[in-house]
Design a protein around this motif. Structure first.
Motif, PDB file in Angstrom:
ATOM      1  N   GLY A  14      25.519   5.064  -0.443  1.00 13.47           N
ATOM      2  CA  GLY A  14      26.492   5.353   0.609  1.00 13.47           C
ATOM      3  C   GLY A  14      27.735   6.052   0.118  1.00 13.47           C
ATOM      4  N   ASP A  15      27.791   6.468  -1.151  1.00  8.55           N
ATOM      5  CA  ASP A  15      28.970   7.137  -1.691  1.00  8.55           C
ATOM      6  C   ASP A  15      29.234   8.439  -0.937  1.00  8.55           C
ATOM      7  OD1 ASP A  15      30.845   7.046  -4.209  1.00  8.55           O
ATOM      8  OD2 ASP A  15      30.157   9.129  -4.086  1.00  8.55           O
ATOM      9  N   ARG A  16      30.493   8.717  -0.687  1.00  7.13           N
ATOM     10  CA  ARG A  16      30.853   9.882   0.119  1.00  7.13           C
ATOM     11  C   ARG A  16      30.467  11.205  -0.521  1.00  7.13           C
ATOM     12  NH1 ARG A  16      35.262  12.463  -1.912  1.00  7.13           N
ATOM     13  NH2 ARG A  16      36.820  11.304  -3.124  1.00  7.13           N
ATOM     14  N   GLY A  59      15.740   6.357 -14.074  1.00 14.74           N
ATOM     15  CA  GLY A  59      16.006   5.981 -12.689  1.00 14.74           C
ATOM     16  C   GLY A  59      16.644   7.115 -11.934  1.00 14.74           C
ATOM     17  N   LYS A  60      16.598   7.021 -10.617  1.00 17.50           N
ATOM     18  CA  LYS A  60      17.217   8.038  -9.764  1.00 17.50           C
ATOM     19  C   LYS A  60      17.654   7.389  -8.464  1.00 17.50           C
ATOM     20  CE  LYS A  60      16.197  12.046  -6.848  1.00 17.50           C
ATOM     21  NZ  LYS A  60      15.143  12.934  -6.305  1.00 17.50           N
ATOM     22  N   VAL A  61      18.849   7.754  -7.999  1.00 20.29           N
ATOM     23  CA  VAL A  61      19.363   7.289  -6.714  1.00 20.29           C
ATOM     24  C   VAL A  61      20.097   8.437  -6.043  1.00 20.29           C
ATOM     25  CG1 VAL A  61      21.145   5.849  -5.635  1.00 20.29           C
ATOM     26  CG2 VAL A  61      19.518   4.822  -7.220  1.00 20.29           C
ATOM     27  N   CYS A  62      19.883   8.615  -4.754  1.00 17.12           N
ATOM     28  CA  CYS A  62      20.662   9.559  -3.953  1.00 17.12           C
ATOM     29  C   CYS A  62      21.543   8.764  -2.998  1.00 17.12           C
ATOM     30  CB  CYS A  62      19.756  10.503  -3.178  1.00 17.12           C
ATOM     31  SG  CYS A  62      18.907  11.721  -4.222  1.00 17.12           S
ATOM     32  N   ALA A  63      22.806   9.130  -2.926  1.00 16.07           N
ATOM     33  CA  ALA A  63      23.770   8.362  -2.140  1.00 16.07           C
ATOM     34  C   ALA A  63      23.426   8.329  -0.663  1.00 16.07           C
ATOM     35  CB  ALA A  63      25.172   8.940  -2.340  1.00 16.07           C
ATOM     36  N   ASP A  64      22.895   9.444  -0.175  1.00 14.71           N
ATOM     37  CA  ASP A  64      22.576   9.549   1.243  1.00 14.71           C
ATOM     38  C   ASP A  64      21.098   9.915   1.378  1.00 14.71           C
ATOM     39  OD1 ASP A  64      22.295  10.100   3.911  1.00 14.71           O
ATOM     40  OD2 ASP A  64      23.927  11.561   4.030  1.00 14.71           O
ATOM     41  N   PRO A  65      20.252   8.984   1.819  1.00 10.19           N
ATOM     42  CA  PRO A  65      18.817   9.279   1.939  1.00 10.19           C
ATOM     43  C   PRO A  65      18.531  10.504   2.793  1.00 10.19           C
ATOM     44  CG  PRO A  65      19.220   6.929   2.212  1.00 10.19           C
ATOM     45  CD  PRO A  65      20.564   7.593   2.182  1.00 10.19           C
ATOM     46  N   GLU A  66      19.391  10.769   3.786  1.00 13.84           N
ATOM     47  CA  GLU A  66      19.162  11.925   4.649  1.00 13.84           C
ATOM     48  C   GLU A  66      19.468  13.233   3.937  1.00 13.84           C
ATOM     49  OE1 GLU A  66      21.228  11.511   8.317  1.00 13.84           O
ATOM     50  OE2 GLU A  66      20.156   9.679   8.907  1.00 13.84           O
ATOM     51  N   ARG A  67      20.247  13.157   2.843  1.00 16.96           N
ATOM     52  CA  ARG A  67      20.553  14.366   2.063  1.00 16.96           C
ATOM     53  C   ARG A  67      19.909  14.303   0.682  1.00 16.96           C
ATOM     54  NH1 ARG A  67      26.831  15.253   1.795  1.00 16.96           N
ATOM     55  NH2 ARG A  67      26.949  12.969   1.902  1.00 16.96           N
ATOM     56  N   ARG A  96      32.183   4.824  -3.315  1.00 15.75           N
ATOM     57  CA  ARG A  96      33.400   5.252  -2.630  1.00 15.75           C
ATOM     58  C   ARG A  96      32.975   5.736  -1.248  1.00 15.75           C
ATOM     59  NH1 ARG A  96      37.449   6.747  -7.066  1.00 15.75           N
ATOM     60  NH2 ARG A  96      38.662   7.732  -5.429  1.00 15.75           N
ATOM     61  N   ARG A  97      33.070   4.862  -0.275  1.00 16.79           N
ATOM     62  CA  ARG A  97      32.661   5.190   1.090  1.00 16.79           C
ATOM     63  C   ARG A  97      33.872   5.608   1.913  1.00 16.79           C
ATOM     64  NH1 ARG A  97      28.836  -0.118   1.232  1.00 16.79           N
ATOM     65  NH2 ARG A  97      26.968   0.828   0.310  1.00 16.79           N
ATOM     66  N   GLU A  98      33.649   6.511   2.841  1.00 18.99           N
ATOM     67  CA  GLU A  98      34.751   6.959   3.696  1.00 18.99           C
ATOM     68  C   GLU A  98      35.091   5.875   4.707  1.00 18.99           C
ATOM     69  OE1 GLU A  98      36.220  10.760   6.389  1.00 18.99           O
ATOM     70  OE2 GLU A  98      34.266  10.814   5.380  1.00 18.99           O
ATOM     71  N   ILE A  99      36.374   5.513   4.752  1.00 15.39           N
ATOM     72  CA  ILE A  99      36.853   4.520   5.713  1.00 15.39           C
ATOM     73  C   ILE A  99      38.192   4.997   6.267  1.00 15.39           C
ATOM     74  CG2 ILE A  99      35.700   2.595   4.532  1.00 15.39           C
ATOM     75  CD1 ILE A  99      38.462   1.801   3.406  1.00 15.39           C
ATOM     76  N   ALA A 100      38.611   4.416   7.374  1.00 12.42           N
ATOM     77  CA  ALA A 100      39.904   4.766   7.959  1.00 12.42           C
ATOM     78  C   ALA A 100      41.036   4.196   7.112  1.00 12.42           C
ATOM     79  CB  ALA A 100      39.989   4.229   9.375  1.00 12.42           C
ATOM     80  N   GLY A 103      40.276  13.058   4.239  1.00 15.24           N
ATOM     81  CA  GLY A 103      39.509  11.845   4.408  1.00 15.24           C
ATOM     82  C   GLY A 103      40.108  10.745   3.553  1.00 15.24           C
ATOM     83  N   HIS A 104      39.656   9.518   3.756  1.00 14.65           N
ATOM     84  CA  HIS A 104      40.147   8.375   2.993  1.00 14.65           C
ATOM     85  C   HIS A 104      38.953   7.538   2.598  1.00 14.65           C
ATOM     86  CE1 HIS A 104      41.864   4.220   2.605  1.00 14.65           C
ATOM     87  NE2 HIS A 104      42.768   4.888   1.918  1.00 14.65           N
ATOM     88  N   ASP A 105      38.946   7.064   1.340  1.00 10.34           N
ATOM     89  CA  ASP A 105      37.770   6.307   0.905  1.00 10.34           C
ATOM     90  C   ASP A 105      38.111   4.871   0.510  1.00 10.34           C
ATOM     91  OD1 ASP A 105      38.627   6.264  -1.811  1.00 10.34           O
ATOM     92  OD2 ASP A 105      37.537   8.099  -2.278  1.00 10.34           O
ATOM     93  N   SER A 106      37.070   4.102   0.252  1.00 11.40           N
ATOM     94  CA  SER A 106      37.222   2.674  -0.011  1.00 11.40           C
ATOM     95  C   SER A 106      37.893   2.380  -1.335  1.00 11.40           C
ATOM     96  CB  SER A 106      35.847   1.996   0.030  1.00 11.40           C
ATOM     97  OG  SER A 106      34.924   2.663  -0.828  1.00 11.40           O
ATOM     98  N   ALA A 107      38.076   3.397  -2.186  1.00  7.99           N
ATOM     99  CA  ALA A 107      38.819   3.213  -3.426  1.00  7.99           C
ATOM    100  C   ALA A 107      40.316   3.429  -3.214  1.00  7.99           C
ATOM    101  CB  ALA A 107      38.308   4.167  -4.510  1.00  7.99           C
ATOM    102  N   GLY A 108      40.719   3.729  -1.970  1.00  8.64           N
ATOM    103  CA  GLY A 108      42.137   3.900  -1.655  1.00  8.64           C
ATOM    104  C   GLY A 108      42.661   5.295  -1.863  1.00  8.64           C
TER     105      GLY A 108
END
Length: 612
Positions: A104-106, A124-132, A429-433, A476-481
């Protein structure tokens, strides 16, 4: 345990000086267009004399130029060496560790990693967004940025063994005749200084002015690379201080390329990649049949690949797959497994500099409980990478990302987590308000790196940033502040002081510059027309570049050649400021009381000028 400035686009006539004030210091031109007026005025101290040229690549034309990442690497290795985790009874898989950091990383990054532990290799391999998700695999080639410098080190080790180059050769010996190479009290820059980042060279050539912000090295010429040496004045003897320098690495690559019997990409392929078994690797370009990953900004936006002149490719042009780097790490762990390179691999792990940080032949070295750890992190405009290995433990870790992550912490923490088999301390680091009170606290006028004015305001619940003379960007603003600029790679990090006020740090291109709030004048002094008239005149700041001081409608004004005028506010005896632009001017008087000169202070520079 297995596994861790003064610049304006408004110089026209027909408008009152007061009306042109708002454009006095911003930059409407991308930095890639060459030297701007801001650079000429706010950087009068010659580059190389206590100034960091990397910072010059940030405060003129901030937002447009943020599309350029002018350095290849910012080490997370110093921090990486300090990261420790609690021992887990059962180490986690690489997939689990990558998911903990990137799910879910931005950035939308797709990250591949491997660990070698004795005879065992896990990937190993991981993609943050399965749709991308991208269909990269262990044979897909990635830009590995400054890990390339370690191959420069191997090429040099072979040249030293062959007797064609000595570590103690002055670099002037291997550059074109009549090259003006600086010295310090007669002490020359030597080959070893380029290799260990102790030459005293800034990060980039002083005449570096790329035409393409998203592919900055593509048009770099030998004339700029070598000619820039004539503009440099060393502030200490070579070998005294460590300062990471891509310029030095490019000079070393240039020297090695001209000693090769063929072009440098071919020499590196035949001499290094093929014996090691790096079947997909190349110095720039792409080998036939090899798939090259596409790069992305940390915001997830696609970006261009980076190209380098062949002779300078040792600074960061290598493209390699995960399988390639596994083969390379195995060769470093077991030099005798590659007979043709055994001596060079062994030699390249010897320390050349024991001051912090310790340097081998292209590697940064850290002493650990398990022996020496050799590491290098790399980054280009759209990729991040890291390789570290510990020969005594027989262990190596490799991480590759198809997004540039330098400005959001790099890959050091991820590599150490893989090394130790834990997810402790990892989070996407996910996008949050952003909190409404924080947004309110950050609105107002700011100065980037003490020179470029910028404004922050809130629109529809989002922070908006606009640098002087440039477009406005919704952040934008992320969860890391952190706040991030969506179209370009730049991050604004709020820093709260004990008194509740905020400052900001701008992370871009691996560098960090301060962003400070514009303060109201501490003292306002009222001067009559006769007093103001004493300051009026022309003050040459540089050849063909004059600061004109004049009075308009009872206000003292200043205007540099080709730029807009701006108001000067009196704050003390012969002291005037333009705080919105980070400018302070101290006028100096002769014995008879007349004004004879000034000193213009901006962005850390202090420029004197005599009154004509």
């Amino acid at each position: 345990m297995t596994r861790r400035a003064l610049n304006s686009s408004n110089s026209g006539s027909g408008t009152s000086a007061r009306a042109k004030t708002s454009g006095a210091l911003g930059s409407s031109q991308p930095e890639s267009g060459g030297s701007s007026a801001e650079t000429r005025v706010s950087s009068q101290t010659p580059a190389g004399e206590g100034r960091d040229p990397h910072h010059r690549h940030h405060h003129n034309g901030m937002m447009e130029t943020l599309t350029m990442r002018p350095i290849l690497l910012t080490f997370a290795l110093a921090a990486m060496a300090l990261v420790t985790f609690a021992a887990d009874a059962e180490p986690l898989s690489i997939d689990a560790i990558l998911s903990a950091r990137f799910d879910g990383d931005r950035s939308g990054a797709c990250v591949l990693a491997a660990q070698i532990d004795g005879d065992r290799v896990e990937t190993g391999k991981v993609c943050a967004d399965p749709e991308r998700a991208r269909n990269w695999n262990a044979d897909t080639s990635f830009e590995i940025g400054s890990i390339s410098k370690t191959f420069n080190g191997l090429m040099l080790a072979q040249a030293v063994a062959a007797g064609t180059i000595s570590l103690d050769d002055p670099i002037a010996k291997h550059l074109p005749k009549r090259t003006n190479v600086p010295t310090f009290d007669g002490q020359p820059i030597r080959i070893r200084h380029l290799l260990t980042h102790t030459a005293g060279l800034p990060s980039l050539p002083l005449r570096f002015a790329p035409k393409k912000p998203d592919n900055p090295y593509a048009d770099l010429s030998d004339a700029v690379l070598i000619g820039s040496l004539a503009d440099l004045k060393l502030s200490a003897a070579p070998g005294t201080n460590w300062a990471y320098s891509n310029w030095g690495a490019m000079l070393l690559s240039h020297i090695l390329a001209h000693h090769a019997k063929t072009d440098y990409p071919t020499a590196m392929q035949k001499t290094l990649f093929e014996p090691i078994g790096m079947t997909s690797a190349s110095l720039g370009g792409k080998r036939k049949g090899v798939k090259l990953a596409d790069g992305h900004l940390s915001s997830g936006a696609p970006t261009a690949h980076w190209d380098f002149p062949d002779t300078m490719g040792g600074v960061g042009a290598v493209r390699a797959s995960l399988h390639d780097l596994i083969a390379y790490a195995k060769a470093e762990l077991h030099p005798d497994s590659v007979p043709a390179l055994s001596a060079a691999l062994t030699e390249s792990q010897e320390l050349l500099s024991t001051s912090a940080p310790q340097m081998a032949w292209g590697w940064i070295v850290r002493d650990t409980d398990g022996g020496r750890r050799y590491a290098h992190e790399g980054g280009t405009g759209g990729f991040s990478s890291l390789l570290m290995f510990e020969p005594k433990r027989g262990r190596a870790t490799i991480v590759l990302s198809d997004a540039a992550l330098t400005d959001v912490g790099g890959l050091g923490q991820v590599a150490m987590a893989i090394d130790q088999g834990t997810t402790e301390g990892l989070a996407p680091r996910r996008e949050i308000a952003a909190d409404a009170e924080l947004l309110k606290a950050l609105t107002g006028d700011w100065l980037i790196s003490g020179a470029l004015p910028a404004k922050l305001w809130v629109n529809d619940g989002n922070l908006v940033l606009q640098a002087q003379g440039q477009s406005a960007f919704e952040l934008g603003h992320d969860s890391a502040g952190a706040f991030f600029v969506r179209p370009v790679d730049a991050v604004l990090v709020p820093v709260k002081a004990e008194d509740g006020t905020y400052s900001l740090r701008l992370h871009q291109g691996g560098g960090v510059v301060p962003v400070t709030r514009v303060k109201a004048p501490e003292q306002v002094v009222t001067l009559d027309a006769a007093a103001l008239a004493a300051y009026v005149g022309k003050y040459p700041l540089a050849p063909n570049f004059v600061l004109s001081v004049f009075v308009d409608q009872g206000q003292l004004m200043a205007q540099a050649t080709g730029q807009g005028a701006f108001a000067l506010t009196p704050e003390g005896q012969d002291v005037f400021t333009a705080r919105a632009f980070g400018i302070e001017i101290q006028f100096n008087r002769a014995v008879d009381g007349s004004v004879k000169s000034l000193n213009l202070k901006q962005g850390g520079a202090n420029t004197p000028a005599e009154k004509q």
